[in-house]
Design an enzyme around this catalytic site. Structure first.
Site, PDB file in Angstrom:
ATOM      1  N   CYS A  11       1.967  -8.815  -6.239  1.00 19.30           N
ATOM      2  CA  CYS A  11       2.575  -8.554  -4.925  1.00 19.30           C
ATOM      3  C   CYS A  11       2.257  -9.754  -4.037  1.00 19.30           C
ATOM      4  O   CYS A  11       1.940 -10.838  -4.547  1.00 19.30           O
ATOM      5  CB  CYS A  11       2.094  -7.227  -4.333  1.00 19.30           C
ATOM      6  N   ASN A  14      -2.103  -9.023  -2.868  1.00 18.43           N
ATOM      7  CA  ASN A  14      -2.987  -8.466  -3.904  1.00 18.43           C
ATOM      8  C   ASN A  14      -4.076  -7.567  -3.316  1.00 18.43           C
ATOM      9  O   ASN A  14      -5.188  -7.480  -3.842  1.00 18.43           O
ATOM     10  CB  ASN A  14      -3.616  -9.573  -4.775  1.00 18.43           C
ATOM     11  N   CYS A  16      -2.718  -4.396  -1.677  1.00 15.92           N
ATOM     12  CA  CYS A  16      -2.093  -3.067  -1.564  1.00 15.92           C
ATOM     13  C   CYS A  16      -1.352  -2.680  -2.841  1.00 15.92           C
ATOM     14  O   CYS A  16      -1.874  -1.915  -3.659  1.00 15.92           O
ATOM     15  CB  CYS A  16      -1.139  -2.994  -0.367  1.00 15.92           C
ATOM     16  N   ARG A  17      -0.147  -3.196  -3.023  1.00 20.54           N
ATOM     17  CA  ARG A  17       0.714  -2.704  -4.106  1.00 20.54           C
ATOM     18  C   ARG A  17       0.211  -3.052  -5.500  1.00 20.54           C
ATOM     19  O   ARG A  17       0.151  -2.179  -6.376  1.00 20.54           O
ATOM     20  CB  ARG A  17       2.149  -3.229  -3.904  1.00 20.54           C
ATOM     21  N   SER A  18      -0.105  -4.332  -5.741  1.00 18.57           N
ATOM     22  CA  SER A  18      -0.460  -4.681  -7.129  1.00 18.57           C
ATOM     23  C   SER A  18      -1.832  -4.153  -7.565  1.00 18.57           C
ATOM     24  O   SER A  18      -1.976  -3.755  -8.730  1.00 18.57           O
ATOM     25  CB  SER A  18      -0.293  -6.182  -7.408  1.00 18.57           C
ATOM     26  N   ASP A 128       6.583  -3.094   0.986  1.00 15.98           N
ATOM     27  CA  ASP A 128       5.270  -3.527   1.472  1.00 15.98           C
ATOM     28  C   ASP A 128       4.756  -2.507   2.497  1.00 15.98           C
ATOM     29  O   ASP A 128       5.377  -2.301   3.535  1.00 15.98           O
ATOM     30  CB  ASP A 128       5.457  -4.907   2.122  1.00 15.98           C
TER      31      ASP A 128
END
Ligand code: 4NP
Length: 160
Positions: A11, A14, A16-18, A128
């Protein structure tokens, strides 16, 4: 499965999402007895948060669903595109930034949008959540659980 399958989630930051994708996938991989055959990691296209744990809001939302996010942020590097078998990015901006590390387009086939693996959602990107509210983190987890469930089937497929 004869050799380790190397899977990288990417993401922007690095945090939150990934890292959440890494945590969800690690949980599913362990549940399916695949821990020794699948290597999982995550990275950000930006290096702003290098060394930090995942965002507290993401960690709390993930933990409430049983996922412990233990990763530390790192920046995506060109060698990752060589050393991983599949690089799943969260949005179109990540896709452009990851592909920019591959000017000769050697690895185009293995860099894909995470949502290509989602079957219960029609979104093309994992939004995001960083500047939004709590519901954004839940949406991220909904999408990740959908895609990671299908990724388990994908990594279990026979390979030559
Ligand atoms: P991520 O979210 O890409 O899912 O880790 C973000 C984290 C940090 C920032 C943006 C997005 N930031 O601007 O610092």
């Amino acid at each position: 499965m004869s050799s380790e399958f190397r899977l990288l989630f990417v993401c922007l930051g690095n945090i939150c999402r990934s890292p959440a994708a890494e945590g969800v996938m690690r949980h599913f991989v362990e549940e399916n007895g695949l821990a020794s055959s699948v290597h999982i990691d995550s990275a950000g296209t930006a290096g702003w948060h290098t060394g930090k744990r995942a965002d507290e809001r993401m960690r709390a939302a993930a933990l409430a669903r049983g996922y412990d996010l233990a990763s530390r942020a790192r920046q995506l590097k060109a060698e990752d595109l060589l050393s991983f078998d599949l690089v799943l990015v969260m949005d179109e901006e990540n896709l452009r930034d990851a592909r920019a590390l591959d000017p000769q387009s050697l690895y185009t086939e293995k860099v894909k949008l995470f949502c290509d693996f989602c079957t219960d959602h029609s979104e093309r990107q994992v939004p995001d959540p960083y500047y939004g509210g709590e519901e954004g983190f839940e949406k991220v987890l909904d999408l990740l659980e959908d895609g990671c469930r299908n990724l388990i089937t994908f990594v279990k497929r026979p390979r030559v």
